[in-house]
Design an enzyme around this catalytic site. Structure first.
Site, PDB file in Angstrom:
ATOM      1  N   ASN A 139      50.645  31.580  56.459  1.00 40.98           N
ATOM      2  CA  ASN A 139      49.851  31.563  55.231  1.00 40.98           C
ATOM      3  C   ASN A 139      50.080  30.298  54.415  1.00 40.98           C
ATOM      4  OD1 ASN A 139      48.582  33.949  55.747  1.00 40.98           O
ATOM      5  ND2 ASN A 139      49.489  35.090  54.065  1.00 40.98           N
TER       6      ASN A 139
ATOM      7  N   LEU B 140      45.218  39.659  57.945  1.00 37.24           N
ATOM      8  CA  LEU B 140      43.844  40.039  57.647  1.00 37.24           C
ATOM      9  C   LEU B 140      43.276  39.166  56.533  1.00 37.24           C
ATOM     10  CD1 LEU B 140      44.301  43.928  57.563  1.00 37.24           C
ATOM     11  CD2 LEU B 140      43.812  42.470  59.535  1.00 37.24           C
TER      12      LEU B 140
ATOM     13  N   CYS C 171      47.130  36.887  48.849  1.00 37.00           N
ATOM     14  CA  CYS C 171      48.078  36.336  49.820  1.00 37.00           C
ATOM     15  C   CYS C 171      48.570  34.937  49.477  1.00 37.00           C
ATOM     16  CB  CYS C 171      47.453  36.334  51.222  1.00 37.00           C
ATOM     17  SG  CYS C 171      47.165  37.979  51.889  1.00 37.00           S
TER      18      CYS C 171
ATOM     19  N   LEU D 171      39.274  23.465  55.786  1.00 34.86           N
ATOM     20  CA  LEU D 171      39.034  22.111  55.294  1.00 34.86           C
ATOM     21  C   LEU D 171      37.836  22.099  54.359  1.00 34.86           C
ATOM     22  CD1 LEU D 171      39.594  19.545  58.208  1.00 34.86           C
ATOM     23  CD2 LEU D 171      41.052  20.045  56.257  1.00 34.86           C
TER      24      LEU D 171
ATOM     25  N   VAL E  58      45.096  46.497  53.001  1.00 36.90           N
ATOM     26  CA  VAL E  58      45.793  46.472  54.290  1.00 36.90           C
ATOM     27  C   VAL E  58      45.984  47.879  54.827  1.00 36.90           C
ATOM     28  CG1 VAL E  58      47.926  45.832  55.478  1.00 36.90           C
ATOM     29  CG2 VAL E  58      46.938  44.293  53.763  1.00 36.90           C
TER      30      VAL E  58
END
Length: 702
Positions: free
Chosen positions: A469, A414, A521, A511, A274
């Site tokens: 998230n 990101l 994350c 999906l 990041v």
């Protein structure tokens, strides 16, 4: 203007758009307001009085910030847009590569799309038949011709589109950043083809965020800003003036003439994924940027121009914007005269799922001790709701008396593997500010990016990050549960997701069934939100379920392997792909890790191949793993193959190689890299996620 030998001539062209002065939530409301004359429009000029003359065989690069008018100019030349006033004349055929997937039907296979796209470019069916093999070979998609391209990665779609468009040398080739998503090897391949086309007389119009690419491919360049031509001429001179204007010291504290853009001194805390991506993105927009990290080895590498991690486009941008990027381990240097300090350090999880804020706390301590001026501390790290309030209280109590520090939340969204692109082309910039002054500061900071901004309070911004998230993680775990049920009912998960994705309320993103999510994350953020809820005496049952499903799903291939072997002692097992996703070398929470440790504990030998993560995998697992330089080496004499990452190199493997190299060709595909129809009659056992197992006599009986 002499137009005799011009292939493109634009004379005083202006493009105007009408933008509604207020937000309208749906089409019905739009027409009601329009009928009642309650809808008002503001004029927006995407291009203003543009004039240019391009001769046959010339190469022109278009540079400028987001929203400068580059893509609009290309669409004008292609005939997609017509000028509000002025004129444009194009003398020749055009092969436009303006948008990824333009002219491709996601419902059709690659083979069908070759003929469809060829027809749109004016080629006959016979012509496309004659060049069909050439297109497939250049795109390197031979194993996926019968697969609907909705299942293609963005890089695969880019390869197909470019291959079709450049089968014949058009009079004009237009390329608008669509190759930014492709892998490095294919981009080089495309560059070589474009160079050959230029040598044969094709005219090239090329857009890239990398001025170095423009200089390498183009002899001429146009610099656009706010819809107007700032400068045109030789690519070397225009790119030099453009970058010099961005970095010139006298403009750091003042607006660029004719714009509302102000340059400031920025400090980025943390040189991880990041932090580095944030640093190069702001540097590319003209900001003088300093990056600080406590890892001396990493900073030393960066000071020498070496990128310490793999992320597409990051290494190139670090080198190109080196004049505006500075790296240090010294807080006194990093925080001196910084207008904004963006904290982008890691926030790992503790054993109970709580967020470990020790890196944030260390950064705040250094900031409090060293900042002597007014500045904004921008928390980009993912932190629990309420952290910004605590940060503000700490800095107010501990900062130097001459310092005035404001605290703002600015969460990142990101995706590793496309982080640079995500930063420069974000769907939204979320700003959490509790004062109007701080919100306005952040909006000015991001103005050069020309991206949508969502401005909310600090607590809401913190929650937006977790809520976003965790929703995506829920979606992944849900479709994995459906895939597991499909295996018990003879339904096909690929067909199921196609039917689901046609509903706009559901969509196609996230999906894709597989062996679970990993990375830095989703695993951490789901556990953190679950912990936060529990600490506030509330249980998020859906999030807890997503966590549990994902942990089980990671071992799905072990479960499948047990159908073929009662135990794993002395077996040789191939791992194809070990990173948690393609286009990154990150192994954090990768399903390959837990599988490798389990199999080694049961006496198996692991042979692993991955284009980027194999060395880190060796470091993480240690003894019991043989790192292989090729897929063929990894498959050789193997008892079973497990696929954990959908790298293009794996998708493109000739299926016959499994039977040729493996001792017993049992392929367990945790990412559904192949179509089951392509496996028939291939003498392998193929077991994937959410689909019927394909058996062969050889694989099953040996």
């Amino acid at each position: 203007m002499n137009l005799d030998d011009s292939i493109v001539s634009v004379d005083q062209a202006t493009v105007r758009f009408n933008i509604a002065s207020e937000k309208v939530d749906n089409l019905k409301e739009y027409f009601i307001k329009l009928a009642k004359h309650q809808l008002y429009f503001e004029e927006f000029f995407a291009l203003k009085d543009i004039s240019l003359n391009i001769k046959k065989g010339e190469s022109w690069g278009l540079i400028g910030r987001n929203g400068a008018g580059k893509s609009t100019l290309l669409k004008l030349i292609c005939g997609i847009l017509t000028p509000y006033k002025g004129s444009i004349a194009v003398r020749g055929s055009i092969a436009p590569l303006i948008e990824l997937g333009a002219g491709l039907d996601p419902r059709l296979t690659a083979g069908e799309n070759i003929f469809l796209n060829g027809a749109l470019l004016g080629h006959s069916k016979r012509y496309m038949q004659e060049h069909f093999d050439e297109i497939v070979e250049f795109a390197d998609l031979g194993n996926f011709l019968d697969m609907p391209i909705k299942n293609y990665s963005s890089g695969m779609r880019a390869r197909l589109g470019f291959s079709i468009a450049t089968t014949v040398s058009p009079d004009i080739l237009i390329v608008d950043e669509v190759l930014a998503v492709g892998d490095a090897a294919f981009r080089k391949k495309c560059e070589r083809r474009m160079e050959r086309m230029l040598s044969s007389g094709t005219t090239l119009l090329f857009v890239s965020h990398s001025e170095r690419e423009v200089e390498r491919l183009c002899k001429n360049a146009i610099w656009l800003d706010r819809g107007e031509i700032v400068m045109s001429g030789s690519a070397e001179k225009v790119c030099f003036e453009y970058t010099e204007t961005l970095k010139s010291s006298e403009q750091k504290k003042c607006a660029i003439p004719g714009t509302n853009i102000t340059f400031l001194n920025l400090t980025i805390v943390g040189a991880g994924y990041v932090g580095l991506v944030t640093a190069v993105a702001f540097a590319s927009m003209g900001y003088e940027t300093t990056c600080i990290d406590t890892d001396h080895e990493k900073i030393s590498a960066l000071q020498k121009g070496k990128c310490p991690l793999f992320e597409p486009q990051l290494d190139e941008m670090l080198k190109y914007h080196a004049d505006r990027l500075h790296f240090t381990t010294e807080p006194q240097i990093a925080y001196d005269n910084a207008d904004a300090i963006i904290v982008a350090v890691g926030t790992p999880e503790k054993e109970d799922g709580e967020v470990d804020l020790s890196y944030v706390q260390r950064a705040l301590q250094d900031i409090a001790e060293n900042v002597k001026q007014e500045c904004r501390v921008v928390i980009k790290s993912t932190v629990p709701v309420g952290t910004n309030r605590s940060v503000k209280e700490y800095l107010e109590q501990n900062c130097r008396p001459e310092a005035t520090i404001h605290v703002v939340s600015n969460p990142e969204f990101l995706s590793q593997g496309s982080a640079v692109h995500d930063m420069l082309h974000a769907h939204r910039i979320v700003i959490g500010a509790d004062t109007e002054e701080d919100a306005q500061f952040m909006e000015k900071l991001y103005r050069p990016f020309n991206l949508p901004i969502v401005s909310v309070g600090c607590a809401s911004a913190e929650m937006i990050k977790y809520a976003s998230n965790d929703f995506l993680a829920l979606k992944i775990s849900y479709i994995n549960e459906i895939a597991n049920l499909c295996e018990r009912t003879s339904a096909d998960i690929n067909e199921v997701t196609v039917g689901m994705s046609k509903d706009p309320r559901i969509g196609a993103a996230f999906l894709k069934a597989g062996v679970g999510y990993g990375g830095s994350c989703f695993p951490k953020d789901t556990k953190a939100l679950h912990w936060l809820a529990a600490s506030n005496e509330y249980e998020l049952k859906t999030v807890r379920a997503a966590i549990e499903v994902n942990e089980r799903q990671k071992l799905k291939l072990i479960e499948k392997a047990q159908k073929f072997y009662p135990n794993f002692k002395d077996l040789t097992i191939t791992f194809l792909g070990v990173t948690f996703k393609p286009n990154t070398d990150d192994l954090r929470e990768a399903p390959s890790l837990v599988n490798a440790r389990y199999l080694i504990s049961k006496g198996a030998r692991i042979k692993a191949w991955d284009p980027c993560g194999r060395e880190r995998f060796k470091e993480a697992i240690g003894d019991g793993v043989q790192i292989c330089g090729t897929i063929e080496e990894a498959l050789n004499d193997s008892d079973i193959c497990m696929i954990f990452t959908e790298w293009d190199e794996i998708r493109n493997v000739e299926i016959t190689k499994f039977a040729h190299y493996m001792k017993r060709p049992i392929v367990l595909d945790g990412r559904n890299c192949f179509e089951t129809s392509d496996i028939q009659q291939k003498e392998i056992i193929y077991d994937s996620i959410g689909r019927d197992t394909i058996y062969s006599d050889r694989g099953y009986n040996e």
